[in-house]
Design a protein around this motif. Structure first.
Motif, PDB file in Angstrom:
ATOM      1  N   ARG A   1      71.481  11.510  92.865  1.00 25.91           N
ATOM      2  CA  ARG A   1      70.106  11.473  93.348  1.00 25.91           C
ATOM      3  C   ARG A   1      69.693  12.895  93.695  1.00 25.91           C
ATOM      4  O   ARG A   1      70.419  13.609  94.376  1.00 25.91           O
ATOM      5  CB  ARG A   1      69.986  10.597  94.595  1.00 25.91           C
ATOM      6  CG  ARG A   1      70.184   9.124  94.374  1.00 25.91           C
ATOM      7  CD  ARG A   1      70.138   8.402  95.706  1.00 25.91           C
ATOM      8  NE  ARG A   1      68.890   8.655  96.416  1.00 25.91           N
ATOM      9  CZ  ARG A   1      68.786   8.717  97.743  1.00 25.91           C
ATOM     10  NH1 ARG A   1      69.853   8.595  98.515  1.00 25.91           N
ATOM     11  NH2 ARG A   1      67.615   8.937  98.314  1.00 25.91           N
ATOM     12  N   GLU A   2      68.536  13.279  93.220  1.00 29.24           N
ATOM     13  CA  GLU A   2      68.047  14.630  93.509  1.00 29.24           C
ATOM     14  C   GLU A   2      66.669  14.531  94.147  1.00 29.24           C
ATOM     15  O   GLU A   2      65.749  13.939  93.584  1.00 29.24           O
ATOM     16  CB  GLU A   2      67.993  15.471  92.233  1.00 29.24           C
ATOM     17  CG  GLU A   2      67.623  16.920  92.495  1.00 29.24           C
ATOM     18  CD  GLU A   2      67.864  17.819  91.290  1.00 29.24           C
ATOM     19  OE1 GLU A   2      67.423  18.975  91.333  1.00 29.24           O
ATOM     20  OE2 GLU A   2      68.482  17.353  90.315  1.00 29.24           O
ATOM     21  N   LEU A   3      66.543  15.108  95.339  1.00 28.15           N
ATOM     22  CA  LEU A   3      65.278  15.136  96.061  1.00 28.15           C
ATOM     23  C   LEU A   3      64.697  16.539  95.993  1.00 28.15           C
ATOM     24  O   LEU A   3      65.408  17.524  96.231  1.00 28.15           O
ATOM     25  CB  LEU A   3      65.482  14.731  97.526  1.00 28.15           C
ATOM     26  CG  LEU A   3      66.179  13.383  97.781  1.00 28.15           C
ATOM     27  CD1 LEU A   3      66.354  13.152  99.269  1.00 28.15           C
ATOM     28  CD2 LEU A   3      65.395  12.246  97.163  1.00 28.15           C
ATOM     29  N   HIS A   4      63.408  16.635  95.676  1.00 31.70           N
ATOM     30  CA  HIS A   4      62.713  17.930  95.609  1.00 31.70           C
ATOM     31  C   HIS A   4      61.614  17.966  96.665  1.00 31.70           C
ATOM     32  O   HIS A   4      60.885  16.987  96.832  1.00 31.70           O
ATOM     33  CB  HIS A   4      62.080  18.128  94.229  1.00 31.70           C
ATOM     34  CG  HIS A   4      63.071  18.405  93.142  1.00 31.70           C
ATOM     35  ND1 HIS A   4      62.703  18.946  91.932  1.00 31.70           N
ATOM     36  CD2 HIS A   4      64.417  18.237  93.084  1.00 31.70           C
ATOM     37  CE1 HIS A   4      63.777  19.069  91.166  1.00 31.70           C
ATOM     38  NE2 HIS A   4      64.816  18.641  91.846  1.00 31.70           N
ATOM     39  N   HIS A   5      61.502  19.098  97.322  1.00 30.88           N
ATOM     40  CA  HIS A   5      60.431  19.304  98.300  1.00 30.88           C
ATOM     41  C   HIS A   5      59.800  20.661  98.034  1.00 30.88           C
ATOM     42  O   HIS A   5      60.504  21.664  97.858  1.00 30.88           O
ATOM     43  CB  HIS A   5      60.977  19.234  99.723  1.00 30.88           C
ATOM     44  CG  HIS A   5      59.905  19.131 100.773  1.00 30.88           C
ATOM     45  ND1 HIS A   5      59.286  17.939 101.096  1.00 30.88           N
ATOM     46  CD2 HIS A   5      59.350  20.071 101.566  1.00 30.88           C
ATOM     47  CE1 HIS A   5      58.404  18.157 102.047  1.00 30.88           C
ATOM     48  NE2 HIS A   5      58.408  19.440 102.346  1.00 30.88           N
ATOM     49  N   ASP A   6      58.479  20.711  98.023  1.00 33.07           N
ATOM     50  CA  ASP A   6      57.765  21.937  97.674  1.00 33.07           C
ATOM     51  C   ASP A   6      57.996  23.056  98.686  1.00 33.07           C
ATOM     52  O   ASP A   6      58.213  22.810  99.878  1.00 33.07           O
ATOM     53  CB  ASP A   6      56.255  21.668  97.587  1.00 33.07           C
ATOM     54  CG  ASP A   6      55.903  20.713  96.463  1.00 33.07           C
ATOM     55  OD1 ASP A   6      56.701  20.622  95.506  1.00 33.07           O
ATOM     56  OD2 ASP A   6      54.853  20.051  96.557  1.00 33.07           O
TER      57      ASP A   6
END
Length: 558
Positions: free
Chosen positions: A82-87
Motif C-alpha cells: 500500500r502506498e499513500l501519497h500526500h502533497d
C-alpha cells in the motif's frame, strides 16, 4: 492538500554500472515503449530512533523531483504494498513535519515518539512507460543510479544501480501482471541482472548502520516449554493482532472494528486468566485500559451490526407495508450513528490513554511481571504452579457459566420477571461463555492440555447467543429510533413496530439451539477435566487412583 492511496506491485533488480538495458518489448505483454524521461529525485526518510517503521517493513519519506513529489508512506499489503501519497506545500516547515494522514496508519507503531531523518537517497532515474497491444500503460521501467547516505550513527555514503519494473493500476493484482513480472525477471536475468537482495532503497542506504540503532524492546525469552512461555505467546499473538487492525480501523475497512474488538477482549480476558501468574498494579492497569478500548469499539460495532440488520430486514418488504422511503431513512439514520461512533473510535486511537496502553502492553511482553513463586519450569505438566493457577481460573470460569445458566433458565419462562431482566441474564451467559472460551485458548497454549473441544463448544454457544443478542440490540435501537421520530414531529412509526416484532421472532429462533450448545460445553469440560487428572497422575508417578487430584466436575445435561 490531498492524500491518495495506491497499490504498488513491483520487482527490483541489482545491476552493474555497465549493464545494458535490454529491449523492453521482449517482456511478455509489452508491445511498446511510450516515452522515456530522466528525473533527478531526492528523498529523506523518517523513522523513530529505534527504527520501528523500518523494522516493520514500512517506509516514510519526503521526495522532491520527478512526477510524484510529495510525502510517501509504503506499508505491507497482500501481493504488493500500500502506498499513500500526500502533497507538498510551500511551507518551510513541511520539510520537517510529517503529515498527520500519513502518521495515522502507523500511529500504533510509532505512538508519540518523534520521527527523525534517518537516510537520504538521491536518484538519477531513467523512466520508461511500457504499453500493451491496445496502447494501455501496463508498467513502468526505471533504471536508477542511486547515491545514498545513512544518517544513523556510524552511517556512510553508498552508491549502486538497480532496475525496477512496477505494474500500472490496470495490471496490479491481475494474472497478466504476474505474468509480465515473471517474464521481466527472466529477460533481466539474461541481461545480467539479479533479484535485489534488499527490500527497499532505504534498507540498502542504512546498510550495517542499522545494527547500531537502539533495538525495540522485543519479547522476553523464557524456557520454551514452560507455562509462562505459553502465557506470553498468547498475549503476544493478540497484541500483534491489535497492531495489525489499528490502521484498518482508522481506514474503516470492512469488519476491522469487529476484529480489533475481539483482539482487545481476548487480551483483556487473558490478563484476567493470568492474574496470579502475573501480578502488579501496572498489570491490572493494562487490563483496565483494554476494558475502556473494548467499550469504545463496542459502540461502533453495535451500530455497524444494527445497520446491517436493518438493511436486511427492510430489503424484502412489500412496498405497501414497508414504505421504501421510510426504510431508507431508518437505515441511513443508523449508518450515521455508525459514522459518528467510528469517528469517536479514531479519536480514541489518537488519545494519550490508548498510546499509553500500547506502551504498557509492549513493556509487559518485554518484561513480564511473573510472580516469583510460579517461576518457569523446564517441562509442561499439571504440577507446574503456573499451570495450576491457569487451570483454577478455567474451573472458576466454567462454574460461573453453570451458575449463570441455572439462574437464567430458572426465570426464563416466568412472566413476573421483566423481559429486559430475563434477556440480560442470557447476555450474561454469553459473556461467561466468551470468558471460558478465551481461558480455554490461553490454558491450551500455556499448559499443552488439549482444550480445542472446549474452545469450539464455547464458540458455538457464543454464536447462538450472539445472534440472540444482536436481535435484542436491534430491538433496542428500533425503540430509540421510534422515540426519536415521534420527538422530531410525530412521524409514522409503523415500520419500527413491524421490525420490532420480526426481531422478537428472530431472537426466539436463535435461542432455540442454546440448550444443545450448553450440553456440548459440559461434555467438553468433562473431557478436559479427565485429561487434567490423567496428566496429574502421570506427573506424580501414580496409577489407578487420583490421589489429591482435586474435585471432579460432575457432568450435567440441560
Amino acid at each position: 492538500m490531498s492524500t491518495r492511496e495506491f497499490f504498488e506491485v513491483e520487482a527490483k533488480f541489482a545491476v552493474a554500472d555497465d549493464t545494458e538495458v535490454p529491449d523492453l518489448t521482449g517482456v511478455s505483454g509489452v508491445e511498446g515503449v511510450a516515452d522515456t524521461a530522466v528525473h533527478e529525485l531526492s528523498a529523506v526518510y523518517y523513522d523513530t530512533g529505534d527504527l520501528r517503521l523500518t523494522r516493520s517493513r514500512i517506509t516514510l519519506r519526503r521526495r522532491t523531483g520527478g512526477t510524484d513529489a510529495g510525502w510517501h508512506a509504503k506499508l505491507p499489503g497482500d501481493g504488493g504494498r500500500r502506498e499513500l501519497h500526500h502533497d507538498l506545500t510551500d511551507d518551510d516547515a513541511d520539510a520537517n513535519t510529517v503529515p498527520e494522514p500519513l502518521i495515522d496508519p502507523v500511529r500504533a507503531i510509532v505512538r508519540d515518539l518523534p520521527l527523525i531523518p534517518i537516510a537520504r537517497v538521491d536518484n538519477e532515474r531513467h523512466e520508461s512507460t511500457l504499453t500493451d497491444a491496445g496502447g494501455t500503460v501496463c508498467a513502468e521501467f526505471c533504471d536508477d543510479h542511486v547515491t545514498a547516505w545513512s544518517l544513523l550513527p556510524g552511517g556512510d555514503r553508498t552508491t549502486w544501480r538497480e532496475w525496477e519494473i512496477e505494474l500500472s493500476d490496470d495490471y496490479a493484482g491481475t494474472d497478466a501482471g504476474a505474468q509480465l513480472i515473471e517474464s521481466a525477471t527472466e529477460l533481466f536475468g539474461a541481461a545480467g541482472a539479479d533479484p535485489s537482495g534488499s527490500p527497499s532503497k532505504l534498507v540498502a542506504a542504512l546498510g550495517d548502520s542499522i545494527d547500531d540503532a537502539p533495538r525495540l524492546p522485543g519479547v522476553a525469552e523464557l524456557a520454551p516449554n514452560s507455562a509462562e512461555a505459553g502465557v506470553l505467546a498468547a498475549l503476544e499473538h493478540n497484541y500483534r493482532r491489535l497492531l495489525d487492525y489499528d490502521p484498518r480501523v482508522r481506514g474503516d475497512e470492512w469488519d476491522s472494528v469487529h476484529q480489533m474488538r475481539i483482539a482487545t477482549r481476548e487480551l483483556r480476558s487473558h490478563l484476567e486468566t493470568f492474574d496470579g501468574v502475573m501480578d502488579g498494579e501496572i498489570y491490572r492497569g493494562t487490563a483496565r485500559g483494554l476494558r475502556e478500548l473494548a467499550s469504545v469499539l463496542g459502540v461502533a460495532r453495535d451500530a455497524e451490526v444494527v445497520a446491517e440488520r436493518f438493511r436486511e430486514l427492510t430489503s424484502d418488504g412489500e412496498p405497501e407495508v414497508m414504505a421504501p422511503e421510510a426504510a431508507a431513512a431508518l437505515v441511513d439514520s443508523v449508518h450515521a450513528d455508525y459514522r459518528d461512533a467510528h469517528a469517536r473510535v479514531v479519536e480514541y486511537l489518537n488519545s494519550p490513554d490508548y498510546l499509553r496502553l500500547l506502551g504498557e502492553l509492549e513493556d509487559l511482553l518485554a518484561d513480564p511481571p511473573f510472580r516469583g513463586d510460579v517461576g518457569a519450569k523446564k517441562n509442561r505438566g499439571a504440577t507446574d504452579p503456573a499451570a495450576e493457577v491457569l487451570l483454577d481460573h478455567l474451573g472458576r470460569a466454567y462454574r460461573k457459566l453453570l451458575a449463570r445458566h441455572d439462574h437464567a433458565m430458572s426465570v426464563w419462562e416466568d412472566p413476573s420477571v421483566p423481559l429486559r431482566e430475563r434477556e440480560e441474564n442470557i447476555h450474561r451467559i454469553r459473556k461467561a461463555a466468551k470468558k471460558l472460551r478465551y481461558s480455554a485458548e490461553a490454558v491450551g497454549a500455556a499448559t499443552g492440555l488439549r482444550t480445542k473441544h472446549l474452545y469450539k463448544a464455547c464458540s458455538r454457544m457464543q454464536s447462538v447467543l450472539g445472534d440472540f443478542q444482536d436481535a435484542v440490540t436491534s430491538r433496542d435501537m428500533l425503540l430509540a429510533k421510534a422515540e426519536q421520530a415521534r420527538a422530531e414531529g410525530g412521524a409514522d412509526t409503523f415500520l419500527h413496530g413491524l421490525l420490532y416484532q420480526r426481531e422478537m421472532s428472530n431472537g426466539e429462533q436463535a435461542l432455540a439451539g442454546y440448550r444443545k450448545t450448553m450440553d456440548s460445553v459440559v461434555d467438553a469440560y468433562s473431557e478436559l477435566d479427565n485429561q487434567r487428572r490423567k496428566a496429574r497422575r502421570k506427573a506424580e508417578g501414580k496409577s489407578g487412583k487420583s490421589g489429591k487430584s482435586g474435585k471432579k466436575e460432575g457432568k450435567r445435561k440441560h
